[in-house]
Design a protein around this motif. Structure first.
Motif, PDB file in Angstrom:
ATOM      1  N   PRO A  98     -30.102  -8.941  -5.091  1.00  9.78           N
ATOM      2  CA  PRO A  98     -31.468  -9.215  -5.564  1.00  9.78           C
ATOM      3  C   PRO A  98     -32.461  -9.409  -4.430  1.00  9.78           C
ATOM      4  CG  PRO A  98     -29.863 -10.466  -6.840  1.00  9.78           C
ATOM      5  CD  PRO A  98     -29.106  -9.830  -5.711  1.00  9.78           C
ATOM      6  N   ALA A  99     -32.011  -9.977  -3.324  1.00 12.49           N
ATOM      7  CA  ALA A  99     -32.924 -10.189  -2.199  1.00 12.49           C
ATOM      8  C   ALA A  99     -33.438  -8.869  -1.644  1.00 12.49           C
ATOM      9  CB  ALA A  99     -32.223 -10.987  -1.097  1.00 12.49           C
ATOM     10  N   ASP A 100     -32.604  -7.814  -1.701  1.00 11.09           N
ATOM     11  CA  ASP A 100     -33.057  -6.509  -1.225  1.00 11.09           C
ATOM     12  C   ASP A 100     -34.128  -5.932  -2.138  1.00 11.09           C
ATOM     13  OD1 ASP A 100     -31.516  -6.206   1.114  1.00 11.09           O
ATOM     14  OD2 ASP A 100     -29.748  -5.788  -0.091  1.00 11.09           O
ATOM     15  N   ALA A 101     -34.010  -6.190  -3.432  1.00 11.73           N
ATOM     16  CA  ALA A 101     -35.049  -5.729  -4.356  1.00 11.73           C
ATOM     17  C   ALA A 101     -36.385  -6.383  -4.022  1.00 11.73           C
ATOM     18  CB  ALA A 101     -34.647  -6.043  -5.796  1.00 11.73           C
ATOM     19  N   ASP A 102     -36.353  -7.687  -3.724  1.00 13.26           N
ATOM     20  CA  ASP A 102     -37.586  -8.380  -3.343  1.00 13.26           C
ATOM     21  C   ASP A 102     -38.157  -7.814  -2.046  1.00 13.26           C
ATOM     22  OD1 ASP A 102     -37.162  -9.892  -5.546  1.00 13.26           O
ATOM     23  OD2 ASP A 102     -36.600 -11.727  -4.484  1.00 13.26           O
ATOM     24  N   ARG A 103     -37.276  -7.558  -1.082  1.00 11.76           N
ATOM     25  CA  ARG A 103     -37.747  -7.041   0.203  1.00 11.76           C
ATOM     26  C   ARG A 103     -38.394  -5.669   0.040  1.00 11.76           C
ATOM     27  NH1 ARG A 103     -35.547  -3.427   3.103  1.00 11.76           N
ATOM     28  NH2 ARG A 103     -33.541  -3.614   2.034  1.00 11.76           N
ATOM     29  N   GLU A 104     -37.766  -4.799  -0.746  1.00 10.71           N
ATOM     30  CA  GLU A 104     -38.315  -3.461  -0.933  1.00 10.71           C
ATOM     31  C   GLU A 104     -39.650  -3.516  -1.676  1.00 10.71           C
ATOM     32  OE1 GLU A 104     -35.339  -1.157  -2.866  1.00 10.71           O
ATOM     33  OE2 GLU A 104     -33.850  -1.457  -1.290  1.00 10.71           O
ATOM     34  N   ALA A 105     -39.755  -4.424  -2.650  1.00 11.20           N
ATOM     35  CA  ALA A 105     -41.020  -4.557  -3.380  1.00 11.20           C
ATOM     36  C   ALA A 105     -42.122  -5.067  -2.462  1.00 11.20           C
ATOM     37  CB  ALA A 105     -40.845  -5.490  -4.574  1.00 11.20           C
ATOM     38  N   ARG A 106     -41.791  -5.990  -1.579  1.00  8.46           N
ATOM     39  CA  ARG A 106     -42.800  -6.509  -0.647  1.00  8.46           C
ATOM     40  C   ARG A 106     -43.255  -5.425   0.326  1.00  8.46           C
ATOM     41  NH1 ARG A 106     -43.487 -11.821  -1.233  1.00  8.46           N
ATOM     42  NH2 ARG A 106     -41.783 -13.051  -2.112  1.00  8.46           N
ATOM     43  N   GLU A 107     -42.346  -4.573   0.740  1.00  4.87           N
ATOM     44  CA  GLU A 107     -42.735  -3.475   1.629  1.00  4.87           C
ATOM     45  C   GLU A 107     -43.719  -2.537   0.937  1.00  4.87           C
ATOM     46  OE1 GLU A 107     -39.108  -1.654   2.781  1.00  4.87           O
ATOM     47  OE2 GLU A 107     -38.529  -3.242   4.186  1.00  4.87           O
ATOM     48  N   LEU A 108     -43.550  -2.366  -0.365  1.00  2.73           N
ATOM     49  CA  LEU A 108     -44.449  -1.487  -1.108  1.00  2.73           C
ATOM     50  C   LEU A 108     -45.798  -2.135  -1.384  1.00  2.73           C
ATOM     51  CD1 LEU A 108     -41.975  -0.002  -3.744  1.00  2.73           C
ATOM     52  CD2 LEU A 108     -43.171   1.280  -1.978  1.00  2.73           C
ATOM     53  N   LEU A 109     -45.814  -3.451  -1.606  1.00  5.44           N
ATOM     54  CA  LEU A 109     -47.010  -4.119  -2.123  1.00  5.44           C
ATOM     55  C   LEU A 109     -47.587  -5.141  -1.158  1.00  5.44           C
ATOM     56  CD1 LEU A 109     -45.660  -4.707  -5.725  1.00  5.44           C
ATOM     57  CD2 LEU A 109     -47.338  -3.011  -5.034  1.00  5.44           C
ATOM     58  N   GLY A 110     -47.216  -5.060   0.093  1.00  5.80           N
ATOM     59  CA  GLY A 110     -47.656  -6.084   1.034  1.00  5.80           C
ATOM     60  C   GLY A 110     -49.151  -6.177   1.201  1.00  5.80           C
ATOM     61  N   LEU A 111     -49.895  -5.088   0.961  1.00  4.00           N
ATOM     62  CA  LEU A 111     -51.338  -5.078   1.195  1.00  4.00           C
ATOM     63  C   LEU A 111     -52.150  -5.324  -0.067  1.00  4.00           C
ATOM     64  CD1 LEU A 111     -51.585  -2.040   3.644  1.00  4.00           C
ATOM     65  CD2 LEU A 111     -51.433  -4.478   4.198  1.00  4.00           C
ATOM     66  N   VAL A 112     -51.507  -5.520  -1.203  1.00  4.05           N
ATOM     67  CA  VAL A 112     -52.251  -5.769  -2.437  1.00  4.05           C
ATOM     68  C   VAL A 112     -52.813  -7.188  -2.397  1.00  4.05           C
ATOM     69  CG1 VAL A 112     -52.109  -5.930  -4.944  1.00  4.05           C
ATOM     70  CG2 VAL A 112     -50.824  -4.164  -3.724  1.00  4.05           C
ATOM     71  N   PRO A 113     -54.145  -7.382  -2.575  1.00  8.24           N
ATOM     72  CA  PRO A 113     -54.748  -8.720  -2.464  1.00  8.24           C
ATOM     73  C   PRO A 113     -54.200  -9.685  -3.510  1.00  8.24           C
ATOM     74  CG  PRO A 113     -56.435  -7.005  -2.432  1.00  8.24           C
ATOM     75  CD  PRO A 113     -55.147  -6.342  -2.810  1.00  8.24           C
TER      76      PRO A 113
END
Length: 766
Positions: free
Chosen positions: A13-28
């Motif tokens: 599950p932690a990898d899912a969170d990491r991948e999502a953050r890489e995709l959405l890191g710039l969303v305000p």
């Protein structure tokens, strides 16, 4: 071990969170994890939540069916929400939460379940992308099977195992490939023999030649997931803007994430609630409090006139008293309604309704036409006047003298109120150029000229006359108060020598005179504040505004993308009607049983063949294609309806802006007229009797005064309502144009005047 480790790393599950953050890191403002300081935080803080407390009857059914394997029931001590969030609230010295729009937005972003759900929806959209990317990557596989067998009549048993591993994926123009390695091992127990069945390495490539023979088709699911993630990221930002509008004005126009169809703008309404609505209701309560204070003053003056014989019928006094009771009842009802709206506003922020808050009313401070301190002094003066007239309450000269001295002690507060009047008058002088420019725009409006309004309705000389009258009032009142304090000093100085009745009469008359001066000062301050309020300019030229919105609005960008998605689905459905023709390439390389892993060309082979499936039975695909064409046409019509709705909305904003600008000045004039009516009624009540004529007031004096005060209350509330509606419209127009900007904390960056009009340099070119 390599295969096992590779598979295991992708399901954490932690990898899912990491991948999502890489995709959405710039969303305000995006972080789907609930802040520990939020009311929404789970107090258990466990990776998997503990079971909550169950309903007793439902629990009995579960245990009856599942018996000992039933899950544990949550006990009463297992809380669904923690109280730790209360420690981080922005409290005032009185222990209440100080509430203004910035604080409301910060608390709403932290505690609102609605906003949290939108962030989680964006996270789920990102997970869809991670899966589609994974689906197209080369994927390892590993399989193992084994078992034991025996045959009747033989003393030995056999252990057999088969292992298969490899990679598979897609590449090129839709080619599906699989590379594998398989081996077999057999051990005969009892006989002691070991049979190695050999190894087999294989590679199979299937290349579509007609249907699906393009990256456009086999990467479609990834393309759609990526496009929807972009759309949801835009929707998230627009929802953040709409969330601010929802808290500020009571209406969130954003549709939110996960919208698969082209959604038109939500229905328009002129009502305002939210924080602006709270401020409006709070100021109306202040206006009612001022009205009640003025009604008390009027009742005191009418009672004094009745006792002096200037009112022949007590009915007028009773009418004024009944109006006072009605005003007090309305005030209590308004306060109760305000508390109810405040509870609903707290819920919209995600906070409990019993949380103690204090609304900061500074945003509408300029509409507080009545000085609060002056209202308090009026109440205190009315009490002193009643005491002075009641011999039972003031039976001696010292008691009357004490009232006079207490009144003299109010002088510093009165002088501060006079200074405030001068300050308000100075603000009017500063605002006068803007007011004159606003008058000029109204006079030049063609629509007002058509109905005969403009040149006569908004004349500069009328505004200049109001300013001149306030100048004269300021000088006159300063002199009147100076004379009054000298007169009151004289009453105090001669109190020891005057008889009780004379002292009572002089003190009562003096207090009654001060009541009239307070009322006049209150009206003068209201006039000065009234005339100094200005609006921020809004001008909307529909053609330019529509062009601006089409370039900047996030939902318009999504609408265009959604229309293309519908066309792309039709294109995919059309491809499904084509013949299936695949080129299959297959090769194997084996090893003998004695040389497992030692591959030899002699034990391998290769093959090439074609697979053909004609479209003679593709009725389902045909129906899907026809449906996709209908869906595209529906999406096209939805897009056209979206454009029409936006255009209609912008045209409406243009009309409403002009109407509010006109109504604002008309409402100001109504308040000005109501102030004049109150002033006239007050003058009638305070004018001395003329020699040789009947000294009694007219039969409608009390009614005229009460009606004038109520008209002033209604006009003041209408004036405020127009301004609040105009401010809410400015916020919504900024959103509709796509130009709305928010700070990092989510609050609106006020652009000031909104001029959605064609630049003059463009007009010159045309």
């Amino acid at each position: 071990m390599f295969f096992l480790q590779g598979c295991r790393s992708r399901i954490e599950p932690a990898d899912a969170d990491r991948e999502a953050r890489e995709l959405l890191g710039l969303v305000p403002g995006f972080d789907w994890k609930v802040d520990p300081g939020s009311r929404l935080a789970d107090p258990s803080n466990a990776a998997f939540p503990l079971p909550p407390r169950d309903d007793p009857d439902s629990r009995r059914i579960t245990v009856m069916i599942q018996e000992k394997d039933a899950y544990d029931d949550g006990n009463e001590s297992r809380l669904l929400a923690s109280e730790k969030w209360r420690a981080q609230l922005p409290l005032l010295e009185n222990g209440k939460v100080g509430l203004e729009i910035e604080t409301a937005m910060r608390l709403g972003l932290l505690h609102s379940p609605e906003f949290q759900a939108q962030k989680e929806q964006l996270y789920l959209s990102a997970l869809d992308v991670t899966y589609e990317r994974f689906r197209l990557e080369p994927k390892p596989f590993l399989g193992f099977s084994g078992g034991a067998s025996s045959k009747e009549g033989t003393p030995s048993n056999t252990l057999e195992s088969t292992t298969r591993a490899g990679f598979g994926g897609m590449a090129g123009q839709g080619a599906d490939w699989v590379a594998s390695l398989a081996s077999r091992l057999s051990i005969e127990l009892g006989g002691g023999s070991v049979d190695v069945g050999g190894s087999l390495a294989g590679l199979t490539i299937t290349q579509p030649l007609l249907r699906g023979a393009s990256k456009r088709f086999y990467r479609e699911r990834l393309t759609l997931a990526e496009r929807r993630l972009l759309s949801d990221a835009r929707s998230m930002e627009q929802f953040r803007q709409g969330f601010y509008l929802g808290l500020a004005t009571g209406r969130n126009p954003a549709v939110g994430l996960g919208q698969s169809e082209i959604a038109a703008s939500s229905a328009r309404t002129s009502s305002v609630s939210g924080f602006l609505g709270l401020l409006q209701e709070a100021q109306k309560i202040r206006n009612q409090e001022a009205n009640v204070a003025k009604l008390k003053d009027s009742l005191s003056q009418l009672e004094a006139a009745f006792e002096a014989g200037r009112i022949g019928n007590r009915l007028q006094v009773d009418q004024a008293r009944q109006a006072l009771y009605g005003g007090q009842s309305s005030l209590l009802a308004s306060k109760a309604a305000f508390d109810g709206r405040l509870d609903q506003f707290k819920i919209s922020m995600g906070l409990p309704p019993d949380l103690e808050v204090e609304v900061n009313e500074e945003y509408v401070e300029q509409f507080r036409l009545t000085d609060v301190d002056l209202v308090e002094m009026q109440d205190a003066l009315n009490l002193k006047l009643r005491l002075a007239r009641d011999p039972d309450k003031t039976p001696s000269s010292p008691s009357l003298l004490a009232l006079a001295l207490e009144t003299l002690a109010m002088r510093p507060r009165v002088e501060r109120s006079l200074a405030g009047f001068k300050s308000d008058h100075g603000a009017l002088s500063t605002a006068l150029p803007v007011r004159l420019k606003w008058y000029w725009r109204l006079r030049e409006r063609p629509d007002l000229r058509e109905i005969g309004m403009g040149a006569d309705a908004f004349r500069d000389e009328d505004l200049n006359r109001v300013v001149a009258e306030l100048n004269a009032t300021s000088e006159r009142m300063e002199e009147q108060f100076s004379v009054y304090w000298e007169s009151l000093d004289d009453i105090v100085a001669s109190a020891q020598a005057d008889p009780l009745d004379r002292i009572r009469g002089r003190v009562s008359t003096s207090l009654n005179e001060l009541t009239g001066l307070f009322l006049e000062l209150s009206l003068a301050k209201a006039s000065a504040r009234l005339e100094s309020i200005v609006m921020k300019e809004v001008r909307v030229e529909t053609e330019y505004a529509l062009r601006m919105a089409s370039e900047k609005r996030l939902d318009w960008m999504n609408a265009r993308a959604t229309l293309v998605d519908a066309w792309r689905q039709a294109d995919l459905a059309r491809d499904d009607l084509r013949t299936d023709l695949d080129l299959v390439l297959s090769g194997e390389l084996g090893s003998s049983a004695l040389g497992s892993g030692n591959f030899r060309p002699a034990e391998g082979g290769a093959s090439v063949w074609l697979e053909l499936d004609t479209p003679l039975s593709k009725v389902l695909e045909r129906n899907r294609y026809q449906a996709s064409l209908i869906f595209y046409q529906q999406a096209r019509r939805q897009y056209l309806a979206f454009e029409d709705e936006v255009l209609s909305s912008l045209r409406n904003f243009s009309r409403v802006a002009k109407l509010n600008q006109l109504n604002f000045e008309l409402s100001r004039a109504a308040v000005r007229g109501a102030i004049a009516q109150v002033d006239l009624a007050r003058l009638r009540l305070s004018e001395p009797p003329q020699v040789g004529r009947n000294g009694q007031f007219g039969a409608t004096t009390a009614r005229d005064l009460v009606n004038a005060l109520n008209d002033l209350l209604d006009a003041s509330n209408s004036f405020l309502q127009v301004w609040v509606g105009y401010e809410a419209m400015r916020m919504r127009l900024d959103y509709e144009l796509g130009s709305m900007k928010l700070t990092e904390n989510g609050t609106w960056v006020d652009p000031g005047p909104i001029l959605a009009k064609t630049p003059s340099r463009w007009k010159n070119k045309n």
